[in-house]
Design a protein around this motif. Sequence first.
Motif, PDB file in Angstrom:
ATOM      1  N   GLN A 193      94.870 -70.400  57.952  1.00  0.00           N
ATOM      2  CA  GLN A 193      94.443 -71.814  57.948  1.00  0.00           C
ATOM      3  C   GLN A 193      93.110 -71.995  57.231  1.00  0.00           C
ATOM      4  OE1 GLN A 193      94.061 -73.712  61.795  1.00  0.00           O
ATOM      5  NE2 GLN A 193      96.167 -73.162  62.262  1.00  0.00           N
ATOM      6  N   TYR A 194      92.108 -71.187  57.618  1.00  0.00           N
ATOM      7  CA  TYR A 194      90.779 -71.312  56.995  1.00  0.00           C
ATOM      8  C   TYR A 194      90.839 -70.937  55.517  1.00  0.00           C
ATOM      9  CZ  TYR A 194      88.826 -71.852  61.696  1.00  0.00           C
ATOM     10  OH  TYR A 194      88.539 -72.313  62.954  1.00  0.00           O
ATOM     11  N   ALA A 195      91.698 -69.972  55.188  1.00  0.00           N
ATOM     12  CA  ALA A 195      91.795 -69.504  53.795  1.00  0.00           C
ATOM     13  C   ALA A 195      92.188 -70.648  52.860  1.00  0.00           C
ATOM     14  CB  ALA A 195      92.799 -68.363  53.692  1.00  0.00           C
ATOM     15  N   SER A 196      93.005 -71.568  53.382  1.00  0.00           N
ATOM     16  CA  SER A 196      93.490 -72.659  52.513  1.00  0.00           C
ATOM     17  C   SER A 196      92.340 -73.577  52.087  1.00  0.00           C
ATOM     18  CB  SER A 196      94.576 -73.456  53.233  1.00  0.00           C
ATOM     19  OG  SER A 196      94.011 -74.095  54.354  1.00  0.00           O
ATOM     20  N   LEU A 197      91.193 -73.479  52.773  1.00  0.00           N
ATOM     21  CA  LEU A 197      90.046 -74.349  52.457  1.00  0.00           C
ATOM     22  C   LEU A 197      88.955 -73.609  51.683  1.00  0.00           C
ATOM     23  CD1 LEU A 197      89.761 -75.819  56.081  1.00  0.00           C
ATOM     24  CD2 LEU A 197      90.882 -76.909  54.119  1.00  0.00           C
ATOM     25  N   GLY A 198      89.173 -72.312  51.420  1.00  0.00           N
ATOM     26  CA  GLY A 198      88.086 -71.521  50.824  1.00  0.00           C
ATOM     27  C   GLY A 198      88.381 -71.006  49.433  1.00  0.00           C
ATOM     28  N   ASN A 199      87.374 -70.301  48.884  1.00  0.00           N
ATOM     29  CA  ASN A 199      87.472 -69.728  47.541  1.00  0.00           C
ATOM     30  C   ASN A 199      87.871 -68.248  47.653  1.00  0.00           C
ATOM     31  OD1 ASN A 199      87.071 -68.650  45.017  1.00  0.00           O
ATOM     32  ND2 ASN A 199      84.849 -69.039  44.951  1.00  0.00           N
ATOM     33  N   PRO A 200      89.049 -67.876  47.142  1.00  0.00           N
ATOM     34  CA  PRO A 200      89.518 -66.488  47.300  1.00  0.00           C
ATOM     35  C   PRO A 200      88.709 -65.468  46.502  1.00  0.00           C
ATOM     36  CG  PRO A 200      91.070 -67.784  45.986  1.00  0.00           C
ATOM     37  CD  PRO A 200      90.037 -68.744  46.489  1.00  0.00           C
ATOM     38  N   LYS A 201      87.890 -65.962  45.568  1.00  0.00           N
ATOM     39  CA  LYS A 201      87.110 -65.031  44.740  1.00  0.00           C
ATOM     40  C   LYS A 201      85.640 -64.981  45.196  1.00  0.00           C
ATOM     41  CE  LYS A 201      90.451 -64.041  41.828  1.00  0.00           C
ATOM     42  NZ  LYS A 201      90.859 -64.765  40.654  1.00  0.00           N
ATOM     43  N   ALA A 202      85.320 -65.630  46.322  1.00  0.00           N
ATOM     44  CA  ALA A 202      83.919 -65.716  46.765  1.00  0.00           C
ATOM     45  C   ALA A 202      83.344 -64.340  47.094  1.00  0.00           C
ATOM     46  CB  ALA A 202      83.813 -66.638  47.973  1.00  0.00           C
ATOM     47  N   PHE A 203      84.128 -63.508  47.766  1.00  0.00           N
ATOM     48  CA  PHE A 203      83.649 -62.177  48.162  1.00  0.00           C
ATOM     49  C   PHE A 203      84.691 -61.130  47.743  1.00  0.00           C
ATOM     50  CE2 PHE A 203      82.109 -65.228  51.389  1.00  0.00           C
ATOM     51  CZ  PHE A 203      80.746 -65.136  51.133  1.00  0.00           C
ATOM     52  N   LEU A 204      84.175 -59.919  47.536  1.00  0.00           N
ATOM     53  CA  LEU A 204      85.069 -58.839  47.102  1.00  0.00           C
ATOM     54  C   LEU A 204      85.253 -57.823  48.229  1.00  0.00           C
ATOM     55  CD1 LEU A 204      86.323 -58.551  44.276  1.00  0.00           C
ATOM     56  CD2 LEU A 204      84.594 -56.785  43.808  1.00  0.00           C
ATOM     57  N   PHE A 205      86.491 -57.553  48.603  1.00  0.00           N
ATOM     58  CA  PHE A 205      86.769 -56.512  49.592  1.00  0.00           C
ATOM     59  C   PHE A 205      87.560 -55.389  48.925  1.00  0.00           C
ATOM     60  CE2 PHE A 205      86.176 -60.336  52.223  1.00  0.00           C
ATOM     61  CZ  PHE A 205      85.200 -59.861  53.089  1.00  0.00           C
ATOM     62  N   PRO A 206      87.385 -54.145  49.404  1.00  0.00           N
ATOM     63  CA  PRO A 206      88.062 -53.018  48.731  1.00  0.00           C
ATOM     64  C   PRO A 206      89.552 -52.938  49.067  1.00  0.00           C
ATOM     65  CG  PRO A 206      86.875 -52.241  50.673  1.00  0.00           C
ATOM     66  CD  PRO A 206      86.589 -53.716  50.574  1.00  0.00           C
ATOM     67  N   LYS A 207      90.317 -52.420  48.084  1.00  0.00           N
ATOM     68  CA  LYS A 207      91.749 -52.164  48.335  1.00  0.00           C
ATOM     69  C   LYS A 207      91.903 -50.648  48.485  1.00  0.00           C
ATOM     70  CE  LYS A 207      93.638 -54.676  44.821  1.00  0.00           C
ATOM     71  NZ  LYS A 207      94.781 -55.128  44.024  1.00  0.00           N
ATOM     72  N   PRO A 208      92.223 -50.156  49.679  1.00  0.00           N
ATOM     73  CA  PRO A 208      92.278 -48.705  49.918  1.00  0.00           C
ATOM     74  C   PRO A 208      93.286 -48.010  49.006  1.00  0.00           C
ATOM     75  CG  PRO A 208      92.512 -49.944  51.944  1.00  0.00           C
ATOM     76  CD  PRO A 208      92.609 -50.927  50.850  1.00  0.00           C
ATOM     77  N   LYS A 209      92.897 -46.813  48.529  1.00  0.00           N
ATOM     78  CA  LYS A 209      93.772 -46.066  47.606  1.00  0.00           C
ATOM     79  C   LYS A 209      94.578 -45.016  48.370  1.00  0.00           C
ATOM     80  CE  LYS A 209      91.135 -46.713  43.395  1.00  0.00           C
ATOM     81  NZ  LYS A 209      90.226 -47.692  44.013  1.00  0.00           N
ATOM     82  N   VAL A 210      95.887 -45.213  48.400  1.00  0.00           N
ATOM     83  CA  VAL A 210      96.808 -44.218  48.969  1.00  0.00           C
ATOM     84  C   VAL A 210      98.005 -44.128  48.014  1.00  0.00           C
ATOM     85  CG1 VAL A 210      96.167 -44.397  51.418  1.00  0.00           C
ATOM     86  CG2 VAL A 210      97.759 -46.050  50.464  1.00  0.00           C
ATOM     87  N   GLY A 211      99.085 -43.437  48.409  1.00  0.00           N
ATOM     88  CA  GLY A 211     100.264 -43.302  47.541  1.00  0.00           C
ATOM     89  C   GLY A 211     100.788 -44.667  47.092  1.00  0.00           C
ATOM     90  N   PRO A 212     101.558 -44.700  45.986  1.00  0.00           N
ATOM     91  CA  PRO A 212     101.973 -45.982  45.396  1.00  0.00           C
ATOM     92  C   PRO A 212     102.753 -46.909  46.323  1.00  0.00           C
ATOM     93  CG  PRO A 212     103.130 -44.129  44.354  1.00  0.00           C
ATOM     94  CD  PRO A 212     102.044 -43.545  45.192  1.00  0.00           C
TER      95      PRO A 212
END
Length: 340
Positions: free
Chosen positions: A191-210
């Motif tokens: 719900q809150y995401a629909s009101l915000g900027n998805p590029k405002a902050f950067l979070f890491p994407k964990p690296k594991v098998g494909p």
Amino acid sequence: MTPIHTYILGIESSCDDTAAAVIKNGSILSNVVATQSIHKEYGGVVPELASRAHQQNIVPVVQLALQKANIDKKQLNAIAFTRGPGLMGSLLVGTSFAKSLAMGLEVPLIEVNHMQAHILAHFIKTDEQSIPTFPFLAMTISGGHTQIVKVTDYFQMEVIGQTLDDAVGEAFDKSAKLLGLPYPGGPLIDQYASLGNPKAFLFPKPKVGPLDFSFSGLKTAVLYFIEKNSKDNPEFIKENLNDICASLQFTIVDYLMDKVKNAVKQTKIKTVAIGGGVSANSGIRKALQETESNLGWKVHIPKFEYCTDNAAMIAIVGELKYQQKLFASNDVVAKARMKY
Ligand code: KG4
Ligand code: ZN
């Protein structure tokens, strides 16, 4: 001889939702869910309280499902129930109830694997949606599981990728908790995401098998991110809640999409279905719809009420098994862990 009309009752009690549904020839006549609000104050499901609440809810929920379907229990042709996986104390309530009812009515008992049911929910007849054709890939994303499954037939499923730690629903709920949101926080982040900027902050994407997933690092990253920013500004969360939620959701959805794209590439199967509570998320629904038109996939997204835990999905599996006479014996027991 198989009756012309088959009425099957589905019962679901694997976690914190007590649910019952009646299906007739592939169409859902009633779909009742009693969600247990007791867990909100504890910030997560308390197994002991869940089983007690199931005990209270099971009779009225089943009665309401029969009433809404406008049938008498004597018309039921079979009773389908969730055998597992799930919380043992919760599963025991639905299992015992289903066994007793089937015995009392002298109708077959059908055991259902909860995770298979999330996938087979796509075979419920609806006006808007087409059903998937075999083979297809199913991404099951819930509070307990995150898997990519290759489905070659109703009951032929192979897990080709899965989470190595937390489930994606947990990543949503635990992050939400860190943001001070009540349980379950997944829908609130959405719900809150629909009101915000998805590029405002950067979070890491964990690296594991494909084809594998990992979410425990993301939770830790959110914790450090909040601690660091709140030190400078105690009002940080309050002032940036929409942007934090939008950025978090963006990262999670992007990560899920990376994995499912890898699975399509590897298997060359372009029919993709999603299931489980997190498939209610608007971000993943939109991303899949966009990919469907960009990459020529055929995407199947369940109706909202068939995404989170429900008994309609148990009832459809009941019907599919009824047609094949795949009945359980009366000494069947609940199983907390279960494979496909
Ligand atoms: O399938 P489900 O109802 O129960 C399990 O079998 O786990 O899934 C519940 C999970 C919870 O983690 C909840 O936060 C998440 O699904 N969920 C969502 C949304 N709706 C439910 N997560 C993100 N966005 C949503 N809209
Ligand atoms: Zn579930």
